[in-house]
Design a protein around this motif. Structure first.
Motif: not given
Length: 213
Positions: A169, A172, A174-177
């Motif tokens: 976590e 990961f 904010r751009k989802h990678y």
């Protein structure tokens, strides 16, 4: 029965040995240094002169080939530079198409460790520490861009990584990678003065602060 088994085993070993030698020859005869300069830079993000400099710096820290099927130091560095440039082993140039994934993985770790040797790292990535160095840096910024009192330009970027198994976590973003939130400082000539890659992609930019000494 046992004689037939031993003969079959010996024949299989001979075939594997010939295959390794053939792959080594295929790698060697596809000489990336014969590429045009523009194509070389597109593959490795460095010109041939720059590669020779990297080779000279890292050679003392890389394992020399002990067997005739071992990967040459030049090819280790080229393969890793190509990976750095493209971000993928699968999209690498044809010159390493005969290099297996485990072999390339070993090369990647070996070359990356060599680049992080303190003597190599501090030779090229060094923040101006003396008043004279800082004044020189500020003078170049003023001459080139008209900015007074500037020592360096600072910015951050997300560098994609493979999904980690521990504390996933934290990486990961904010751009989802998954990524590292990397901070960089450069001078007026785009020379990197400082790097901090110790923060996961989930970290907000306000937490990624330079630790300059």
């Amino acid at each position: 029965m046992s004689r037939a088994f031993l003969l079959a085993f010996a024949d299989e070993e001979r075939k594997r040995s010939l295959s390794r030698i053939q792959k080594r020859r295929l790698r060697d005869c596809n000489n990336s240094l014969d590429l045009p300069e523009k194509e070389f830079m597109a593959n490795f993000r460095v010109n041939k002169s720059g590669f020779q400099q990297v080779l000279a710096e890292l050679r003392p820290f890389l394992q020399r080939a002990q067997r005739n099927t071992a990967v040459a130091i030049e090819l280790k560095i080229l393969a890793v530079l190509n990976f750095y440039a493209n971000g993928s082993y699968q999209r690498s140039s044809s010159f390493i198409c005969n290099m297996s994934q485990p072999t390339f993985s070993r090369c990647l770790h070996e070359v990356t460790d060599a680049l992080n040797v303190r003597d190599v790292l501090l030779k090229y990535i060094k923040f101006p520490s003396t008043q004279q160095e800082r004044e020189s840096t500020m003078r170049v910024f003023m001459e080139k861009f008209g900015f007074p009192g500037v020592i360096g330009c600072i910015d951050g970027t997300h560098v994609a990584i493979i999904r980690p198994t521990d504390h996933e976590e934290a990486f990961f973003n904010r751009k989802h990678y998954h990524s590292l939130n990397v901070l960089l400082i450069c001078d007026a000539n785009l020379q990197i003065l400082h790097v901090d890659a110790s923060y996961g992609g989930a970290s907000h930019d306000s937490f990624v602060e330079p630790m300059l000494h």
